[in-house]
Design an enzyme around this catalytic site. Structure first.
Site, PDB file in Angstrom:
ATOM      1  N   CYS A 114      26.677  40.020 -21.754  1.00 36.97           N
ATOM      2  CA  CYS A 114      28.026  39.973 -21.170  1.00 36.97           C
ATOM      3  C   CYS A 114      28.546  38.541 -21.170  1.00 36.97           C
ATOM      4  O   CYS A 114      27.810  37.609 -20.829  1.00 36.97           O
ATOM      5  CB  CYS A 114      28.001  40.527 -19.751  1.00 36.97           C
ATOM      6  SG  CYS A 114      27.512  42.264 -19.717  1.00 36.97           S
TER       7      CYS A 114
ATOM      8  N   CYS B 255      23.576  36.487 -19.067  1.00 36.93           N
ATOM      9  CA  CYS B 255      23.482  37.924 -18.849  1.00 36.93           C
ATOM     10  C   CYS B 255      22.064  38.298 -19.273  1.00 36.93           C
ATOM     11  O   CYS B 255      21.768  38.338 -20.462  1.00 36.93           O
ATOM     12  CB  CYS B 255      24.511  38.680 -19.691  1.00 36.93           C
ATOM     13  SG  CYS B 255      24.266  40.464 -19.660  1.00 36.93           S
TER      14      CYS B 255
ATOM     15  N   CYS C 183      21.937  42.081 -21.127  1.00 33.98           N
ATOM     16  CA  CYS C 183      22.484  42.306 -22.480  1.00 33.98           C
ATOM     17  C   CYS C 183      23.105  40.991 -22.949  1.00 33.98           C
ATOM     18  O   CYS C 183      22.366  40.046 -23.213  1.00 33.98           O
ATOM     19  CB  CYS C 183      23.415  43.509 -22.538  1.00 33.98           C
ATOM     20  SG  CYS C 183      24.644  43.671 -21.242  1.00 33.98           S
TER      21      CYS C 183
END
Lengths: 217, 208
Positions: B113, B108, B111
């Site tokens: 995820c 990700c 961020c």
């Protein structure tokens, strides 16, 4: 927002350092950072996209020099103040000055344990057909919004192929700003890495893109 | 000397975070926004109950049961829920299958995820700038930092989790595991092999 969080393709951060037998938490305060963030999320005071945007909106120097749970903590404090749930004075002094506002829900331990294992889907009923289908060639728009977006910089203005139509999903670019869910068709788009990065790259990168990010190529 | 200072610096930093979170917790409890039992339930769930053993059970079942694999391909969220694994950050699951020709890697970049119900909380390196920046642009170099060196002919597919779709890599079943029980199969499925930064433990390397 073209912020420090959008890291894909940057070359300045050095090697990945795996940690053998890594514990789930490295410090006790990290447990609290996770638990308070998840618990405040469960009160229904904001949504996940608002949370993500609060984290990526930290000062760049702060973002890059913080651990992930430090980022979560700073964003949580910012949201609590922004949504009038606590005051900055209360945060500074560590003392409650006024009674709390009503929040939608405060789950107890039993309900929280159940809620964590429940699905909270982001797919919504569609009121129109998707514009694209599997195999279509599409181009991502060169979007540079000042607000939240989930189209990474490395994948803007690039041509790829629709690999999957994934349903109609809550649109973070709207939801992160309290402007409603505005559900949009979501697609998994495959890009040749040589079109994104250097010519000799031979892998494929898949990016999940909402319809407003895309045009027919 | 610098090291010593760093050490002191780190300690004061940790003390500061410790105080900051204690303060925040007591404020939020006193304000009536969070229930202390709920905080305990969250920590217990992600520290003790949900982790990569869940994902390993999914992989072992997929290796053992073609009908299950088929359901996993068609609707991974439901097939994973059959084994009792569902919840936050696993709302829309998809499996991506490694073969002789293809190796999958999940990241990700924006961020961190990660499919919590099957893998638990992400490791620090997954959330780090080096991984998030380079997994998409130079996955072979990243894989080599994990000790994974694939043949040139293997096509690498990188999945950037930019939406609420969560990816679980289905590693290739190692040779020499014919006739193994699901439990034994699950024991060779590592967390990293389900992110794509590792491979299952080879049967010859398994500690008895």
């Amino acid at each position: 927002m073209n912020g420090p969080h959008d890291m894909g393709g940057m070359q300045c951060y050095g090697p990945v350092i795996p940690e053998p037998n890594e514990p789930v938490f490295h410090h006790d305060w990290e447990r609290k950072a996770l638990a308070l963030t998840v618990a405040m999320g469960a009160t229904g005071s904001w949504n996940i996209d608002i949370s993500r945007h609060a984290r990526e909106s930290l000062e760049p120097a702060q973002y890059l020099s913080s651990s992930y749970y430090q980022i979560w903590t700073a964003a949580l404090e910012e949201l609590l103040v922004r949504y009038d749930l606590i005051t900055s004075g209360e945060l500074e002094k560590g003392e409650v000055e006024a009674k709390g506002r009503a929040v939608k829900i405060v789950p107890d331990g039993e309900h929280m344990a159940i809620a964590l294992r429940q699905r909270h889907p982001y797919e919504r009923p569609a009121n129109r057909a998707p514009l694209f289908e599997v195999g279509d060639r599409v181009r991502t728009l060169n979007l540079n919004p000042t607000g939240h977006t989930r189209l990474p910089r490395y994948a803007r203005g690039k041509t790829g192929t629709v690999e999957r139509v994934a349903g109609c999903h809550v649109f973070p670019d709207s939801n992160a700003h309290d402007k409603g869910e505005d559900a949009q068709w979501l697609y998994t788009i495959g890009f040749e890495a040589s079109d994104l990065f250097e010519d000799k790259a031979d892998h494929i990168v898949f990016v999940d893109c909402w319809e407003p990010y895309l045009e027919r190529s | 000397m610098a090291k010593e200072n760093d050490h002191d610096h780190e300690h004061s930093h940790l003390d500061e975070m410790d105080i900051r979170l204690r303060t925040l917790e007591s404020l939020l409890v006193e304000k009536g926004y969070v229930n202390p039992d709920a905080l305990d339930a969250i920590v217990e769930t992600y520290e003790k109950k949900i982790g990569p053993r869940n994902g390993a059970a999914v992989v072992a079942r997929a290796w053992s049961d073609d009908a299950y694999l088929d359901r996993l391909r068609k609707d991974a969220t439901s097939a994973i829920a059959e084994l009792g694994f569902s919840g936050r950050q696993g709302e829309h699951m998809r499996i991506v299958e490694n073969t002789d020709e293809v190796h999958n890697l999940v990241v990700c970049t924006l961020c961190s995820c990660y499919p919590w119900p099957v893998l638990g909380l992400p490791p620090v390196w997954y959330k780090s700038a080096p991984y998030r920046s380079r997994a998409v642009s130079e996955p072979r170099a990243v894989l080599s930092e994990f000790g994974v060196n694939l043949p040139e002919s293997t096509k690498i597919r990188v999945w950037d989790s930019t939406a609420e779709l969560r990816y679980l890599v289905l590693p290739k079943r190692p040779k020499g595991t014919e006739g193994w029980s699901e439990e034994r199969l699950a024991s060779i499925v590592t967390r990293d092999s389900m992110i794509g930064t590792g491979l299952p433990v080879e049967p010859k390397d398994q500690t008895p």
